[in-house]
Motif scaffolding. Structure first.
Motif, short mmCIF file in Angstrom:
data_model
loop_
_atom_site.label_atom_id
_atom_site.label_comp_id
_atom_site.label_asym_id
_atom_site.label_seq_id
_atom_site.Cartn_x
_atom_site.Cartn_y
_atom_site.Cartn_z
N ASN A 37 0.82 -1.22 0.00
CA ASN A 37 0.00 0.00 0.00
C ASN A 37 0.84 1.26 0.00
N LEU A 316 -4.66 -3.28 4.94
CA LEU A 316 -4.22 -2.06 5.60
C LEU A 316 -4.40 -2.28 7.10
N GLN A 377 -7.88 -3.59 1.52
CA GLN A 377 -6.96 -2.61 0.94
C GLN A 377 -7.71 -1.63 0.04
N TRP A 379 -7.92 2.27 0.60
CA TRP A 379 -7.56 3.44 1.40
C TRP A 379 -8.60 4.56 1.28
N LYS A 383 -9.90 5.80 4.78
CA LYS A 383 -9.56 7.18 5.15
C LYS A 383 -10.78 7.95 5.65
N LEU A 405 -1.74 3.22 10.06
CA LEU A 405 -2.45 4.33 9.44
C LEU A 405 -3.35 5.06 10.42
#
Length: 448
Positions: A37, A316, A377, A379, A383, A405
């Motif tokens: 990633n 992630l 995975q 993001w 996020k 993260l």
């Protein structure tokens, strides 16, 4: 695995050619981390096989970062200029059976060291979920295992050797360096290049691992302390659905006069009838042995076996530490977000870690609960979810894992580390020109 001798060191130094780029990791178009990633910002990756070579690199370049086993999910180890690998410096240097310590090259992996120690009759106090990570990298970021009485992996550090920005070799120890040592162990890569680590060890021990399925969340609310204290190391896995903990992994030491009573039921959860993966739909073939089968400590404390790739890496990770006294409140706060979390989640793990006294550790002066998220995975979606989680955990002043993260604003993050001003001062002392600083450190430690 062989113990290094001074003769071996000397001959290696005389035979080693000048520094050369390490191209084995850069065979693809771009260098990436383990999960794929994160893409590093330079392909200038150099290898060092000795401390003099490390010193040469440090003196040569004005900007430099150490790249370890690449298990971080963010830019903490990134550089736009030059990266250095100590991957070939991974020997046991000495085993002191009287002092109960082992000194190793910093790039040694836990999965390499553990069998060696066990054969010599010794053990480490704890291990992380993956034995594939390097000792130096794990300690630098306060990576952890589990256990109400077990500190994170860095708490085993008794001494460390570091090459500073001037190329000088310094040794710091718990016995001699007091607050400086406590500042430097969890250093986030900001003080220099760690070349050796001395770890506390103890007599080897045997363990068993028992797994239970479908623990009602209501039972966790009422009996949290009893549940997380039921073994030497306890992990709770949940997908935040159906108001339950999917799996409870209880890792127990096998000692004379003490036997874990693996009853068919555990606070409403049922004992598993076969080995399980934390994500129940996946095969348990790469997981450590369960079903109460005895085995050495290093084959039970991790969740995954050293000889196997734990997953495809297509994931992630995020993790937040809250005071253990607020554990149930924090879990319920996150559970309220299940509709937002579940579509993007692979699994969450809940673990306890004892307090420590390292300035930049998320467990500094607080016994903690770690809430760990393994995400799909994606993001763009993750996020959007992370700020929701961080908002719910804000009342508990949650501290994110340094190598994973998060979206927490720098000012908020900095306010949660009372010794940060002193740590930044130490960074300036060891690295006055910012040789080892990068965008991650500039943003999160110095940004506003």
């Amino acid at each position: 695995m062989k113990k290094r001798t001074f003769l071996k060191i000397s001959s290696a130094l005389m035979a080693t050619p000048i520094l050369s780029p390490l191209v084995s990791w850069a065979s693809d178009d771009k260098l990436k981390n383990w999960a794929g990633n994160y893409q590093y910002s330079t392909d200038k990756l150099y290898k060092a096989k000795s401390i003099p070579q490390v010193q040469e690199l440090v003196k040569k370049y004005s900007k430099l970062k150490v790249l370890g086993t690449r298990h971080c999910f963010n830019g903490i180890a990134d550089s736009t200029n030059n990266l250095i690998s100590l991957g070939e410096m991974d020997d046991v240097i000495s085993l002191d059976t009287k002092a109960h310590t082992v000194t190793v090259d910093a790039s040694m992996k836990y999965g390499q060291l553990a069998p060696y120690l066990d054969k010599k009759g010794f053990a480490l106090h704890n291990l992380a979920s993956l034995p594939h990570i390097s000792i130096a990298g794990a300690c630098a970021t306060a990576t952890h295992g589990s256990g109400v009485k077990n500190g994170n992996l860095s708490t085993a550090v008794a001494a460390m050797e570091i090459v500073t920005a001037k190329g000088e070799v310094r040794t710091l120890s718990r016995a001699k360096d007091g607050e400086t040592f406590r500042a430097a162990v969890v250093h986030l890569g900001g003080l220099g290049v760690v070349t050796k680590v001395t770890l506390d060890i103890q007599p080897t021990f045997m363990m068993r691992q028992d797994v239970y399925e479908n623990l009602p969340l209501a039972q966790l609310q009422q009996h949290f302390e009893a549940i997380v204290s039921s073994g030497y190391s306890v992990s709770l896995f949940t997908d935040w659905q159906k108001k339950r903990i999917n799996e409870v992994w209880i890792k127990s030491r096998i000692e004379k006069g003490k036997t874990f009573d693996a009853k068919p039921e555990f606070y409403g959860a049922k004992r598993a009838t076969k080995n399980l993966h934390p994500i129940a739909e996946l095969s348990a073939v790469n997981c450590t042995e369960q079903m109460g089968v005895p085995g050495p400590w290093y084959e039970r404390l991790p969740h995954f076996r050293m000889g196997f790739t734990p997953s495809s890496g297509k994931e992630l990770q995020s993790e937040y530490f809250v005071p253990r006294k607020n554990a149930v409140e924090a879990i319920l706060a996150v559970e309220k977000l299940n509709a937002h979390i579940s579509p993007h989640l692979m699994i969450t793990e809940l673990r306890t870690i004892d307090a420590d006294n390292f300035w930049m550790s998320p467990c500094y002066k607080q016994p903690s609960l770690a809430i760990h998220f393994t995400w799909k995975q994606d993001w763009a979606s993750v996020k959007k979810v992370l700020p929701m989680i961080e908002k719910e955990l804000a009342p508990f002043k949650a501290r994110p894992h340094w190598g994973k993260l998060f979206t927490l604003a720098p000012a908020q993050l900095q306010s949660r580390y009372e010794k940060l001003p002193e740590f930044k001062q130490l960074m300036k002392e060891y690295d006055p020109q910012g040789k080892f600083r990068n965008a991650f450190l500039d943003t999160n430690l110095f940004g506003s």
